[in-house]
Design a protein around this motif. Structure first.
Motif, PDB file in Angstrom:
ATOM      1  N   ARG A   1       0.906  -1.227   0.084  1.00 32.15           N
ATOM      2  CA  ARG A   1      -0.079   0.030  -0.091  1.00 32.15           C
ATOM      3  C   ARG A   1       0.829   1.207  -0.089  1.00 32.15           C
ATOM      4  O   ARG A   1       0.555   2.269  -0.444  1.00 32.15           O
ATOM      5  CB  ARG A   1      -0.822  -0.001   1.198  1.00 32.15           C
ATOM      6  CG  ARG A   1      -2.162  -0.973   1.248  1.00 32.15           C
ATOM      7  CD  ARG A   1      -2.934  -0.905   2.464  1.00 32.15           C
ATOM      8  NE  ARG A   1      -3.975  -1.976   2.312  1.00 32.15           N
ATOM      9  CZ  ARG A   1      -5.033  -1.817   1.957  1.00 32.15           C
ATOM     10  NH1 ARG A   1      -5.477  -0.631   1.211  1.00 32.15           N
ATOM     11  NH2 ARG A   1      -5.949  -2.918   1.868  1.00 32.15           N
TER      12      ARG A   1
ATOM     13  N   THR B   1      -4.505   6.961  -5.582  1.00 34.67           N
ATOM     14  CA  THR B   1      -5.656   6.428  -5.411  1.00 34.67           C
ATOM     15  C   THR B   1      -5.690   4.863  -5.901  1.00 34.67           C
ATOM     16  O   THR B   1      -4.308   4.362  -6.282  1.00 34.67           O
ATOM     17  CB  THR B   1      -6.767   6.849  -6.733  1.00 34.67           C
ATOM     18  OG1 THR B   1      -5.922   7.019  -7.872  1.00 34.67           O
ATOM     19  CG2 THR B   1      -7.300   8.333  -6.118  1.00 34.67           C
ATOM     20  N   GLU B   2      -6.735   4.240  -5.892  1.00 37.37           N
ATOM     21  CA  GLU B   2      -6.435   2.640  -5.959  1.00 37.37           C
ATOM     22  C   GLU B   2      -6.069   2.209  -7.367  1.00 37.37           C
ATOM     23  O   GLU B   2      -5.530   1.265  -7.715  1.00 37.37           O
ATOM     24  CB  GLU B   2      -7.665   1.879  -5.704  1.00 37.37           C
ATOM     25  CG  GLU B   2      -8.219   1.749  -4.300  1.00 37.37           C
ATOM     26  CD  GLU B   2      -7.104   1.026  -3.418  1.00 37.37           C
ATOM     27  OE1 GLU B   2      -7.055  -0.091  -3.833  1.00 37.37           O
ATOM     28  OE2 GLU B   2      -6.607   1.433  -2.212  1.00 37.37           O
TER      29      GLU B   2
ATOM     30  N   TYR C   1      -5.607   7.887   9.112  1.00 33.79           N
ATOM     31  CA  TYR C   1      -6.661   6.714   9.297  1.00 33.79           C
ATOM     32  C   TYR C   1      -7.991   7.223   9.117  1.00 33.79           C
ATOM     33  O   TYR C   1      -8.758   6.833   8.420  1.00 33.79           O
ATOM     34  CB  TYR C   1      -6.573   5.923  10.352  1.00 33.79           C
ATOM     35  CG  TYR C   1      -7.267   4.458   9.715  1.00 33.79           C
ATOM     36  CD1 TYR C   1      -6.687   3.698   9.007  1.00 33.79           C
ATOM     37  CD2 TYR C   1      -8.533   4.096  10.749  1.00 33.79           C
ATOM     38  CE1 TYR C   1      -7.312   2.347   8.807  1.00 33.79           C
ATOM     39  CE2 TYR C   1      -8.970   3.210  10.189  1.00 33.79           C
ATOM     40  CZ  TYR C   1      -8.482   2.173   9.491  1.00 33.79           C
ATOM     41  OH  TYR C   1      -9.264   0.948   9.253  1.00 33.79           O
TER      42      TYR C   1
ATOM     43  N   LEU D   1      -8.596   8.551   5.695  1.00 28.75           N
ATOM     44  CA  LEU D   1      -8.109   7.394   4.900  1.00 28.75           C
ATOM     45  C   LEU D   1      -7.093   7.551   4.034  1.00 28.75           C
ATOM     46  O   LEU D   1      -6.897   7.058   2.950  1.00 28.75           O
ATOM     47  CB  LEU D   1      -9.330   7.174   4.038  1.00 28.75           C
ATOM     48  CG  LEU D   1     -10.609   6.152   4.363  1.00 28.75           C
ATOM     49  CD1 LEU D   1     -11.563   5.856   3.247  1.00 28.75           C
ATOM     50  CD2 LEU D   1     -10.016   4.591   4.746  1.00 28.75           C
ATOM     51  N   ASP D   2      -6.228   8.174   4.640  1.00 30.32           N
ATOM     52  CA  ASP D   2      -4.702   8.421   3.755  1.00 30.32           C
ATOM     53  C   ASP D   2      -3.779   7.130   4.294  1.00 30.32           C
ATOM     54  O   ASP D   2      -2.813   7.276   4.730  1.00 30.32           O
ATOM     55  CB  ASP D   2      -4.073   9.908   4.361  1.00 30.32           C
ATOM     56  CG  ASP D   2      -4.775  10.823   3.752  1.00 30.32           C
ATOM     57  OD1 ASP D   2      -4.972  11.027   2.739  1.00 30.32           O
ATOM     58  OD2 ASP D   2      -4.881  12.013   4.592  1.00 30.32           O
ATOM     59  N   ILE D   3      -4.427   6.132   3.580  1.00 30.40           N
ATOM     60  CA  ILE D   3      -3.760   4.816   3.686  1.00 30.40           C
ATOM     61  C   ILE D   3      -2.482   4.703   3.356  1.00 30.40           C
ATOM     62  O   ILE D   3      -1.468   4.366   3.951  1.00 30.40           O
ATOM     63  CB  ILE D   3      -4.605   3.573   3.345  1.00 30.40           C
ATOM     64  CG1 ILE D   3      -5.996   3.624   4.077  1.00 30.40           C
ATOM     65  CG2 ILE D   3      -3.854   2.211   3.731  1.00 30.40           C
ATOM     66  CD1 ILE D   3      -5.777   3.693   5.572  1.00 30.40           C
TER      67      ILE D   3
ATOM     68  N   LYS E   1      -0.208   6.914   2.814  1.00 30.39           N
ATOM     69  CA  LYS E   1       0.679   7.998   3.599  1.00 30.39           C
ATOM     70  C   LYS E   1       1.197   7.161   4.915  1.00 30.39           C
ATOM     71  O   LYS E   1       2.284   7.234   5.399  1.00 30.39           O
ATOM     72  CB  LYS E   1       0.078   9.394   4.064  1.00 30.39           C
ATOM     73  CG  LYS E   1       0.074  10.180   2.916  1.00 30.39           C
ATOM     74  CD  LYS E   1      -0.352  11.543   3.616  1.00 30.39           C
ATOM     75  CE  LYS E   1      -0.837  12.582   2.561  1.00 30.39           C
ATOM     76  NZ  LYS E   1      -1.689  13.559   3.049  1.00 30.39           N
TER      77      LYS E   1
END
Lengths: 738, 287
Positions: free
Chosen positions: B45, B51-52, B253, B256-258, B260
């Motif tokens: 991740r 973005t995804e 979190y 949703l800044d996963i 980082k």
């Protein structure tokens, strides 16, 4: 020994494999072949060979054309199961009976005593039909008709106005017992009166305001009513309780909206928004007969008046629409061919209960019997949004699970959009796009795509003299306003800071939601200058509250009341409906001023988005579409104005007989407001149509400002010190987002 | 005959080794499932470019290294550890020595010193507020007007809270190490005429040094838990001197800044692993 070790080693291996097996998740996010995200208590596995079938289906029964617009003045279920509806017509009273299949016009009954408006009809335990109504002095009269058709007034002593009162007893439930005694229920209690008008005994029951108690009935010698938040059965011959039952779905049922009726065999039926329930004579559990969440029973704009069991086994519910005030009839018939539980499930997540979302859920389920809309509400009404709740939701979203539809009020919508959590609402809005207020739609559209959109908006408004209104809407003028009375009334700085930020959103905050030191200085110094003149404080002692007459802090209407009482030069409110504007309009008229919106800003509500990982995209789109359709947008649910322009027009055309009043303890102050006239309704709706700036104050920034300015506002620190403290924290907060 | 005997021994040894691995399997799978796989996912991740549907790259690492909040939180966390860890290790070691030598009422002292670790964080927070708020016990006792909770002094309160809460637990670890030292060593030192200080520096300290790595490791792990108290007392945005990495992780979190958060977690893991690795290597080399 060696063999034992081998066995142990084998067992260790098995344990490892079992551990791994237990933890395994297939690529599709299922556990043991079962979809966890869609798993619910009542769900039926998709593709199950023989899903259980049969449930009650709802169907609207329209009243005959000729009586549809007449006012109903009574209804009664006869022994043969038919329901007789009484309407006021130009030729007297019109009676129509309904047997579960069709309406039949009945003979017109003889007129009652002159000058009395009929409001009640019931059949006494002696089999006689009784009528009741009010005269011009608001005194209730009860009568029956003798053999010659002449009205015979009964129990007039009971209903007459007592000394010092200008109105008499107002019954909310009434019955004549087999021995001719009167059972009379009032808003605060009930009692049985003998024929000479003397009360034989009193019966305790819960306070209920509204003039009609649907949660009470008499069957044989038993009077069932709600007392101490329980359904209590009283023996009507002695007045003593003979049994009690828990209210079905007690945690969610508002028992003032519950209707009770007899099953004819000693048992009870109870209907509420969550459905229709039944229990036997001495039963302890409630069986759910109809799931109210699957039909209009759960519509927030419908209020159930009465439920009836028909002779063919079906049920009939009489409702009133909050929007139109019209009575509507719905029939519930058992259909053996439909699945007992809808096979398709759409989940909707919201932090807090939202009437508009519930309305959309009811409409969608009604129109799509194969779909169950499951609302997942994370917090109770009074609960604060905590990080734990958002964290739990984020964990679901991160795992590409979570609800199909998200109500984004209080959630980081922009961040969700950036992270690809939300899907484009374009296809869902295709049919309604042209109807949505352009001032709102434009704010959420970027490159032709919309990821979230409010279904409702609220409008901050100001009233007062031109000078006072200008002062509220400009920090420079706020700090120099020196009129009498002061601009602000005694209140908490936290409320004033929040209100000022909302009213002056666009001049205070940058596009990214941050705030410059210069703006922060103007904001804090202006609020303090106006606050000091208006005795605004960071906190109040009990003595302060009494001395400064501080009541209902934070309650809507509070500022208007202070403005109406001349304690301050301005009034502000956050209007959510025409009903909400009634006090503001009356006060403005009294002061010969007009209300206006705060720099055309609005506060979005019921912000909807679709989870991009949802497996039910089509259903989610359908739900979004319904949210912006007429059925939902037209309803006035006190959670905001519609964003659909034709719905706003329909609000202008809505006529209601609605009066609200506001008074305070230990004060002569009283204000009463009637439903606004069309011109006033147009004024409000036109203000709504011109709104174009969304004001979503970042709660973290607001909290940093409130906490960081306390010392300055209570003269313990300089403004520079406050700006530095607040600026550092906001800088940190913004840096986290970079 | 002799050859057969050697062969049998070698075979038995191989079988023993193999069965040993089978016994390790459950914990190995546990570590794999709950530690290594999630860490691998975190690394993956962290390499995602936003973005995804974006590609992979190191841009997130560049972003967080230049992020003001990350720098501040890192510096604060390192400063907190640099001050609190030596203090904790020293104080808990002194407690352990005291308890070790005072054999009377030893269990009473152990219990008293362990008590802070048993008190729930929410209760501790109430205690801190009573002690350190503006009109609190500390300010009134010393006639001060210091903002211990929201001011820069909150750093010292946090260090004090961390040491107070963990000293008992660390003391038990030191005690276990002290009990592991053979009495014969002390006895022979005494016979040779060594005094208390000499015994401490030439026997006790080198001997407990064997356990130092584990004690330090647990202290580091526990130091991250200090965030809980800091968060409950001072909120999501405390004074910037006690704004720790966990504050930042928490906010990322929530936002949703996963990417980082994952990158920062990987960096943190690397930073913590280096001294532990060096420590282990030194121990293996017998240094």
């Amino acid at each position: 020994m060696f063999r034992n070790k081998r066995i142990l080693a084998l067992m260790a291996g098995i344990l490892s494999v079992t551990l791994l097996g237990g933890c395994s998740l297939s690529a599709s996010g299922t556990k043991g072949g079962k979809d966890l995200s869609a798993e619910t208590e009542n769900s039926v596995p998709k593709g199950a060979a023989n899903p259980p079938k049969g449930r009650y289906m709802e169907e609207e029964i329209l009243f005959p054309e000729e009586i549809r617009n007449m006012t109903q003045c009574g209804r009664v279920q006869r022994e043969d199961g038919t329901i007789a509806f009484y309407f006021e017509s130009s030729e007297g009273i019109a009676v129509y009976s309904y047997d579960g299949k069709e309406f039949k016009k009945q003979d017109t009954p003889a007129p009652g005593p002159e000058g009395i408006k009929m409001t009640q009809v019931f059949i006494g335990q002696d089999g006689v039909t009784y009528y009741g109504g009010f005269d011009k002095e608001y005194i209730f009269h009860l009568w029956s008709l003798d053999a010659a058709g002449q009205a015979q007034e009964l129990f007039s002593e009971v209903f007459k106005a007592k000394e010092g009162m200008d109105y008499g007893q107002i019954p909310d439930y009434i019955q004549i017992l087999e021995n001719g005694d009167l059972l009379l229920s009032l808003y605060s209690g009930a009692g049985v009166y003998s024929q000479d008008g003397k009360q034989r005994f009193a019966i305790a029951q819960d306070y209920m305001w509204g003039g009609y108690r649907s949660s009470a009935f008499l069957a044989d010698n038993n009077y069932l009513t709600v007392s101490n938040e329980k359904i209590v059965r009283y023996d009507i011959t002695t007045g003593q309780p003979s049994g009690e039952f828990e209210i079905p779905e007690k945690n969610t049922t508002d028992y003032s909206e519950m209707t009770l009726f007899s099953d004819g065999e000693g048992g009870i039926y109870a209907s509420c928004r969550s459905g229709l329930y039944h229990t036997t004579e001495n039963g302890t559990i409630w069986e759910q007969i109809i799931d109210g969440t699957l039909n209009y029973m759960s519509r927030p704009d419908f209020y159930a008046y009465q439920f009836y069991k028909m002779q063919d086994g079906s049920f009939t519910g009489l409702y009133q629409s909050g929007s139109s005030e019209q009575l509507m009839l719905f029939k519930y018939t058992f259909d053996e061919t439909v699945a007992a539980v809808p096979p398709e499930i759409l989940t909707v997540y919201a932090l807090k209960e939202n009437p508009t979302v519930r309305q959309a859920a009811a409409v969608m389920q009604k129109n799509n019997p194969q779909v169950r809309v499951e609302l997942r509400i994370a917090l109770g009404e009074d609960e604060k949004v905590t990080e734990d709740v958002v964290r739990a939701l984020n964990t679901e979203l991160l795992n590409k699970k979570g609800a199909d539809v998200l109500i984004l009020d209080g959630l980081p919508a922009k961040s969700y959009q950036r992270k690809g959590i939300l899907a484009d609402l374009g296809p869902a809005l295709q049919s309604v796009r042209g109807e949505i207020l352009p001032g709102v739609l434009d704010d959420y559209e970027s490159n032709g795509q919309i990821y979230y959109l409010p279904a409702r908006i609220t409008m901050p408004v100001v009233s007062g003299s031109e000078e006072a209104k200008d002062a509220l809407l400009s920090f420079d003028k706020m700090s120099t306003y020196e009129g009498t009375p002061p601009l602000l009334s005694p209140s908490l700085y936290e409320d004033v800071l929040r209100n000022a930020a909302r009213l002056n959103y666009s001049q205070l905050f940058n596009e990214d939601g941050s705030i410059t030191d210069e703006n922060l200085r103007r904001y804090l110094t202006s609020v303090k200058a106006a606050g000091d003149r208006g005795s605004v404080k960071v906190s109040f002692t009990e003595e302060d509250i009494e001395r400064l007459d501080i009541v209902n802090r934070g309650v809507t209407g509070r500022w208007n009341a202070d403005y109406a009482k001349n304690k301050c030069a301005s009034g502000t409110e956050n209007l959510r409906s025409v009903e909400d504007s009634m006090f503001a309009l009356v006060t403005a008229k009294q002061k010969n001023t007009e209300i206006e919106s705060a720099n055309e800003t609005y506060i979005p509500a019921a912000m909807i988005g679709i989870n991009a990982s949802s497996q039910n995209q089509k259903l989610a789109e359908m739900f979004v579409n319904i949210l912006f359709e007429k059925d939902v947008q037209d309803a006035s649910l006190s959670d905001g104005f519609p964003v659909r322009s034709t719905s706003l027009d329909s609000w202008v055309d809505t006529e209601k007989s609605y009066i609200v009043s506001y008074s305070e303890n230990n004060s002569d102050f009283e204000i009463e407001a009637e439903w606004p006239v069309k011109k006033d309704r147009e004024l409000i709706i036109n203000l709504v149509k011109n709104l174009e700036t969304p004001a979503v104050v970042d709660e973290t920034i607001m909290q940093i400002i409130i906490d960081g300015s306390k010392d300055y506002l209570s003269d313990k620190e300089t403004v520079e010190g406050a700006i530095q403290t607040i600026g550092n924290k906001i800088g940190l907060y913004m840096a986290e987002k970079e | 005959m002799e050859t057969k005997s050697v062969f049998t021994w070698q075979k038995k040894s191989r079988v023993k080794r193999k069965s040993g691995f089978v016994f390790l399997l459950p914990s190995f799978f546990g570590v794999l499932m709950f530690m290594l796989f999630p860490f691998g996912d975190t690394v993956r991740r962290s390499l995602m470019a936003g973005t995804e549907d974006g590609g992979y790259g190191l841009s997130v690492y560049r972003d967080i290294l230049s992020n003001q909040a990350f720098r501040l939180a890192s510096v604060n966390t390192i400063r907190f550890m640099a001050v609190s860890l030596p203090l904790l290790l020293l104080i808990s070691f002194l407690f352990a020595l005291l308890v070790y030598h005072f054999t009377r009422k030893q269990s009473f002292f152990k219990t008293v010193l362990m008590l802070p670790a048993a008190i729930p964080a929410a209760s501790i927070v109430l205690l801190w507020r009573m002690m350190f708020c503006e009109d609190g016990i500390v300010n009134q006792l010393f006639c001060l007007n210091t903002d211990w909770i929201f001011g820069p002094e909150s750093f010292f309160v946090l260090v004090f809270a961390y040491v107070w809460k963990n000293a008992g637990y660390q003391m038990l670890l030191w005690l276990a190490a002290l009990y592991g030292i053979s009495d014969e060593l002390y006895e022979s030192a005494r016979v040779d005429g060594a005094g208390s200080l000499q015994r401490l520096f030439y026997i006790t300290v080198p001997q407990v040094g064997q356990a130092f790595g584990m004690i330090l490791f647990l202290a580091v792990v526990n130091s991250f838990k200090a965030f809980r108290e800091a968060y409950i007392v001072s909120g999501a945005y405390p004074n910037e001197r006690i704004y720790l990495l966990q504050h930042l992780f928490n906010h990322w979190y929530l936002n949703l800044d996963i990417q980082k958060m994952s990158a920062a977690a990987v960096l943190l893991a690397v930073i913590i692993s280096v001294p532990i690795f060096l420590l282990c290597r030194n121990k293996a080399d017998g240094v």
